[in-house]
Structures are given as C-alpha cells and as structure tokens.
Design an enzyme around this catalytic site. Structure first.
Site, short mmCIF file in Angstrom:
data_model
loop_
_atom_site.label_atom_id
_atom_site.label_comp_id
_atom_site.label_asym_id
_atom_site.label_seq_id
_atom_site.Cartn_x
_atom_site.Cartn_y
_atom_site.Cartn_z
N THR A 1 22.79 33.76 -4.79
CA THR A 1 23.63 33.80 -3.59
C THR A 1 24.66 34.93 -3.71
O THR A 1 25.14 35.20 -4.81
CB THR A 1 24.39 32.45 -3.44
OG1 THR A 1 23.43 31.41 -3.34
CG2 THR A 1 25.28 32.44 -2.21
N GLY A 2 24.99 35.55 -2.58
CA GLY A 2 26.06 36.54 -2.58
C GLY A 2 25.63 37.86 -1.97
O GLY A 2 24.48 38.02 -1.55
N SER A 3 26.56 38.80 -1.95
CA SER A 3 26.28 40.07 -1.28
C SER A 3 25.26 40.92 -2.06
O SER A 3 24.47 41.64 -1.45
CB SER A 3 27.58 40.86 -1.07
OG SER A 3 28.23 41.07 -2.30
N THR A 4 25.27 40.83 -3.39
CA THR A 4 24.28 41.58 -4.18
C THR A 4 22.90 40.97 -3.96
O THR A 4 21.91 41.68 -3.76
CB THR A 4 24.65 41.58 -5.68
OG1 THR A 4 26.06 41.83 -5.80
CG2 THR A 4 23.88 42.63 -6.45
N GLY B 1 23.64 37.36 -8.79
CA GLY B 1 24.78 38.21 -9.12
C GLY B 1 25.75 37.49 -10.03
O GLY B 1 25.46 36.41 -10.56
N ALA B 2 26.92 38.08 -10.22
CA ALA B 2 27.97 37.45 -11.04
C ALA B 2 29.31 38.01 -10.61
O ALA B 2 29.40 39.11 -10.05
CB ALA B 2 27.73 37.72 -12.52
N ASP B 3 30.36 37.22 -10.87
CA ASP B 3 31.72 37.70 -10.59
C ASP B 3 32.27 38.47 -11.79
O ASP B 3 33.05 39.40 -11.62
CB ASP B 3 32.61 36.52 -10.23
CG ASP B 3 32.11 35.83 -8.97
OD1 ASP B 3 32.05 36.51 -7.93
OD2 ASP B 3 31.73 34.66 -9.03
N GLY C 1 30.29 31.78 -8.99
CA GLY C 1 30.82 30.76 -8.09
C GLY C 1 31.81 31.28 -7.08
O GLY C 1 32.40 30.51 -6.32
N GLU D 1 23.17 27.18 -8.20
CA GLU D 1 22.79 28.36 -8.99
C GLU D 1 22.47 27.96 -10.43
O GLU D 1 21.48 28.41 -11.01
CB GLU D 1 23.92 29.40 -8.97
CG GLU D 1 24.12 30.03 -7.60
CD GLU D 1 25.34 30.93 -7.50
OE1 GLU D 1 25.39 31.71 -6.53
OE2 GLU D 1 26.24 30.86 -8.35
#
Ligand code: 5RP
Length: 217
Positions: free
Chosen positions: A28-31, A82-84, A95, A103
């Site tokens: 999940t996410g923009s990447t 992805g990852a933060d 998250g 995830e």
C-alpha cells in the site's frame, strides 16, 4: 529527479521479480501505486494479486487485475511494498498509510519481501519516523500509557480508522536500537493489534530509486 520519480523507478524495477502465472502480494502507498501501474502492464501474464488494503484492491481492480482473498491462496512468491524508513539490516518502519497489519500478514505468507523505496527512506537508526501502532479502539488510552512507559510519546492519529476498524497511535521519540525486541515487546501489550516495525521479518530485496537509477540490494 523528484522523490516521486525515484519511487516510480524503484516500483517499475520490481517488475523483474514478477513470475508469469503467479499471484503477487501487493502493499500500500504511493510507491506501490506505481508498482500497481507496472503490474497492469503485465496483467495478462499473471494470475492476479493479494492486496494489503482496500485502497490497493480498488486500484488493482480498476486496472483489471484479479484480487484474491489471502485465505484462498496457499503460497505467495513475492510481496512488494514500500516503507517509511529502512535501515542497513533491511528492517523497516511501515504504516504511514495505516495498512500495517494487513501488510504484515501478507508479508508473512510471502517467500520474498521486495521493498521499494526512494533514497530518502534509508536511515542509520529507525525511529525518526513516528512508529505506527494499530490498536483496538477501547484499549487506546491503556496502550498509550504502556507506550509512554517504553519511553515513547504516543499521538492518536485523529480521524483515521484502519481497514480493520481500529485506530492508530503514532509513537514519537523512540530510539530504536533493538528493533526485533521492541517489535515483540509492543506487540505483547494487550490491545495492540500490531506495530509498524518490520524487523523480525525484514525485506529480502531492497530496490532504491536514486537519481542514478534503481539500485538493488
Ligand atoms: C502504508 C505503508 C507504506 O508502505 C509506507 O507508508 C510508504 O508509503 P509511500 O510509498 O507512500 O512513501 O507502510 O501503510
């Protein structure tokens, strides 16, 4: 090169790990949104996807990619997310998009976790990005008090309800030196569903978007 261009380059580079005829685990996410676009370009060669969020499911379906329930899939070759933050040991904080629990579940099933990031996500020590913790709503205050005892400063993510109907506490000010131990300790607090440390199960392959092109480790 913008950050989004680096995300896109990392995401498209992940396509080389997608095998024909398989079901692909999707984060999940923009990447990951760039990765879903990439997956759309090979959609006729794959069986489909397992998704870690309602948002990714919607985007996958809009591109005509079949989305399977995880319970209907016995194995997954790869999980792409992805990852933060990510450290040199391929341990991550995830998250930021509140999808950490699903995830972590999909990642647990997959043989390989392929992390796609831009070069701003690499850190020497995890914890500058506040650590997301998914919590059963009635346990929010109790869990916050327990997190304070661990030295963190938990902040309720106002207005966010996870896909599982829970809430998120973002823990600021943690100095994370023993990531796997902290992951376990936080998960043992009653009322915690899971936390955003992916240390016990880190990434197997990291693809980083850089101005010089995607780098694979
Ligand atoms: C969502 C996540 C994302 O992987 C993380 O927040 C990175 O997001 P982005 O690719 O938008 O930078 O863990 O819960």
């Amino acid at each position: 090169m913008t950050q989004d261009e680096m995300k896109k380059a990392a995401a498209w580079a992940a396509l080389q790990y997608v095998e024909a005829g398989t079901v692909v685990g999707v984060g999940t996410g923009s990447t990951v949104n760039h990765f879903i676009d990439a997956l759309g370009s090979v959609k006729d060669t794959i069986k489909g996807a397992v998704s870690s969020s309602e948002a990714s499911t919607e985007k996958l379906k809009a591109l005509g990619i079949d989305v399977f329930e995880l319970n209907d899939v016995s194995e997954l070759d790869i999980y792409v997310d992805g990852a933060d933050e990510i450290n040199a040991h391929n341990q991550m904080i995830k998250g930021g998009g509140a999808a950490l629990t699903r995830e972590k579940i999909v990642a647990a099933v997959a043989r390989q976790f392929i992390c796609i990031v831009d070069n701003t996500k690499h850190v020497d020590a995890l914890g500058q990005f506040p650590l997301p913790v998914e919590v059963i709503p009635m346990a929010r205050s109790y869990v916050a008090r327990e997190l304070l005892k661990l030295g963190g400063d938990p902040v309720y993510r106002q207005g966010v309800v996870t896909d599982n109907g829970n809430v998120i506490l973002d823990v600021h000010g943690l100095s994370i030196t023993q990531a796997a131990e902290l992951e376990e300790k936080i998960n043992q607090i009653v009322g915690v569903v899971t936390n955003g440390l992916f240390a016990q199960r880190g990434a197997n392959i990291v693809i980083t978007g850089t101005p010089e092109g995607p780098q694979i480790k």
